[in-house]
Structure formats: C-alpha cells, structure tokens
Design a protein around this motif. Structure first.
Motif, PDB file in Angstrom:
ATOM      1  N   HIS A 170      32.259  39.406  43.321  1.00  0.00           N
ATOM      2  CA  HIS A 170      32.761  40.617  43.973  1.00  0.00           C
ATOM      3  C   HIS A 170      34.025  41.111  43.278  1.00  0.00           C
ATOM      4  N   ARG A 171      35.130  40.415  43.441  1.00  0.00           N
ATOM      5  CA  ARG A 171      36.389  40.852  42.821  1.00  0.00           C
ATOM      6  C   ARG A 171      37.136  39.695  42.170  1.00  0.00           C
ATOM      7  N   ALA A 172      36.369  38.737  41.660  1.00  0.00           N
ATOM      8  CA  ALA A 172      36.922  37.653  40.838  1.00  0.00           C
ATOM      9  C   ALA A 172      37.793  36.663  41.604  1.00  0.00           C
ATOM     10  N   GLY A 173      37.605  36.568  42.914  1.00  0.00           N
ATOM     11  CA  GLY A 173      38.356  35.586  43.696  1.00  0.00           C
ATOM     12  C   GLY A 173      37.899  34.157  43.388  1.00  0.00           C
ATOM     13  N   TRP A 182      38.412  35.154  49.632  1.00  0.00           N
ATOM     14  CA  TRP A 182      39.077  36.458  49.613  1.00  0.00           C
ATOM     15  C   TRP A 182      38.452  37.449  50.596  1.00  0.00           C
ATOM     16  N   HIS A 183      37.161  37.655  50.567  1.00  0.00           N
ATOM     17  CA  HIS A 183      36.531  38.655  51.434  1.00  0.00           C
ATOM     18  C   HIS A 183      35.303  38.137  52.159  1.00  0.00           C
ATOM     19  N   GLY A 184      35.014  36.867  52.051  1.00  0.00           N
ATOM     20  CA  GLY A 184      33.945  36.260  52.837  1.00  0.00           C
ATOM     21  C   GLY A 184      32.535  36.411  52.319  1.00  0.00           C
ATOM     22  N   TYR A 185      32.350  36.843  51.091  1.00  0.00           N
ATOM     23  CA  TYR A 185      30.991  36.909  50.558  1.00  0.00           C
ATOM     24  C   TYR A 185      30.410  35.495  50.495  1.00  0.00           C
ATOM     25  N   CYS A 215      33.401  32.820  49.833  1.00  0.00           N
ATOM     26  CA  CYS A 215      34.582  33.194  49.051  1.00  0.00           C
ATOM     27  C   CYS A 215      35.780  33.414  49.984  1.00  0.00           C
ATOM     28  N   CYS A 249      34.557  34.903  41.626  1.00  0.00           N
ATOM     29  CA  CYS A 249      33.601  35.563  42.514  1.00  0.00           C
ATOM     30  C   CYS A 249      32.997  36.809  41.863  1.00  0.00           C
TER      31      CYS A 249
HETATM   32  S1  FES Z   1      36.476  38.361  45.664  1.00  0.00           S
HETATM   33 FE1  FES Z   1      35.054  37.047  46.596  1.00  0.00          FE
HETATM   34  S2  FES Z   1      34.382  38.131  48.322  1.00  0.00           S
HETATM   35 FE2  FES Z   1      35.725  39.503  47.320  1.00  0.00          FE
END
Ligand code: FES
Length: 121
Positions: free
Chosen positions: A45-48, A85-88, A83, A43
């Motif tokens: 965002h934070r690699a999820g 992890w955080h829904g992006y 995603c 991802c």
């Molecule tokens: S790692 Fe994907 S939304 Fe945060």
C-alpha cells in the motif's frame, strides 16, 4: 545476491516471525505449521513495515441457509499479517491482499539447509 541467516528452524514455533536486516532491505520470515514464508518488509500500500504487524487468522462471515449472517469466525487455514500503518491484511501463504488483487507483498527467496534458514532479497 547476498544471503542472510534468519535463524534455525527450531527457533520458530508455529505462528512465529522474525524480521531480518538484509542491508538495504528487511525481510520477514514466518512459520505457519511446518511451512516457512518470506516477504519483504514493505507494504504494497504505502511501504509500511508490514511484516511487523499483527499475525491473526483471517476473519470470515459465514452465510446461513436463510442467507443471513449472524457471526464472525476465523478461517481454519488462512493466516494474515496486518500492516500496522493502515490495517491492510495479507495472506502469509500467498502475499495477496484479502480484499483486492491490486495489492500483494513482494516475495523473498528462502532456503533451509541443515535446519538453518537463509533469505535473499
Ligand atoms: S502502508 Fe500498509 S496498509 Fe498502508
């Protein structure tokens, strides 16, 4: 750059996805209609593990003639990956985050030969 087999075209129904192990990377392969798309499973965002998230139509909120909003609808064209992890939410067609131009998925090369799908990281 190594090439990895991602299955046959006939293995994928509309809306299906597979996450392919490509050594140090994973790549998500998606079928939307008759088109195939491939994104790194990391991802923006934070690699999820974004490619393993829920697949769903983009939700839109139409504005009525009186400038009010009373309902939510699914976009007829755009399908997103969400995603876990955080829904992006990212467009499966473009890899772009639906709310911010700062975030986009990393595209992977995809080739279809004789009905077989191959990806490169
Ligand atoms: S790692 Fe994907 S939304 Fe945060």
């Amino acid at each position: 750059m190594a090439e990895y087999f991602a299955g046959n075209v006939t293995d994928y129904a509309d809306g299906d996805r597979k996450v392919v192990d490509c050594g140090e990377h994973e790549i998500g392969v998606f079928r939307i209609g008759d088109e195939f798309f491939a994104w790194h499973n990391r991802c923006a965002h934070r690699a999820g593990p974004v490619c393993q998230g829920r697949i769903m139509k983009r939700v839109i909120e139409p504005v009525a003639d009186d400038r009010t909003t009373r309902t939510l609808e699914y976009d007829a064209i755009e399908t997103n990956i969400v995603c876990p992890w955080h829904g992006y939410e990212f467009s499966i067609r473009t890899g772009r985050h639906q709310g911010s131009g700062r975030f986009r998925l990393r595209k992977a090369d995809i080739t279809i030969r004789g009905g077989e799908i191959y990806v490169r990281s």
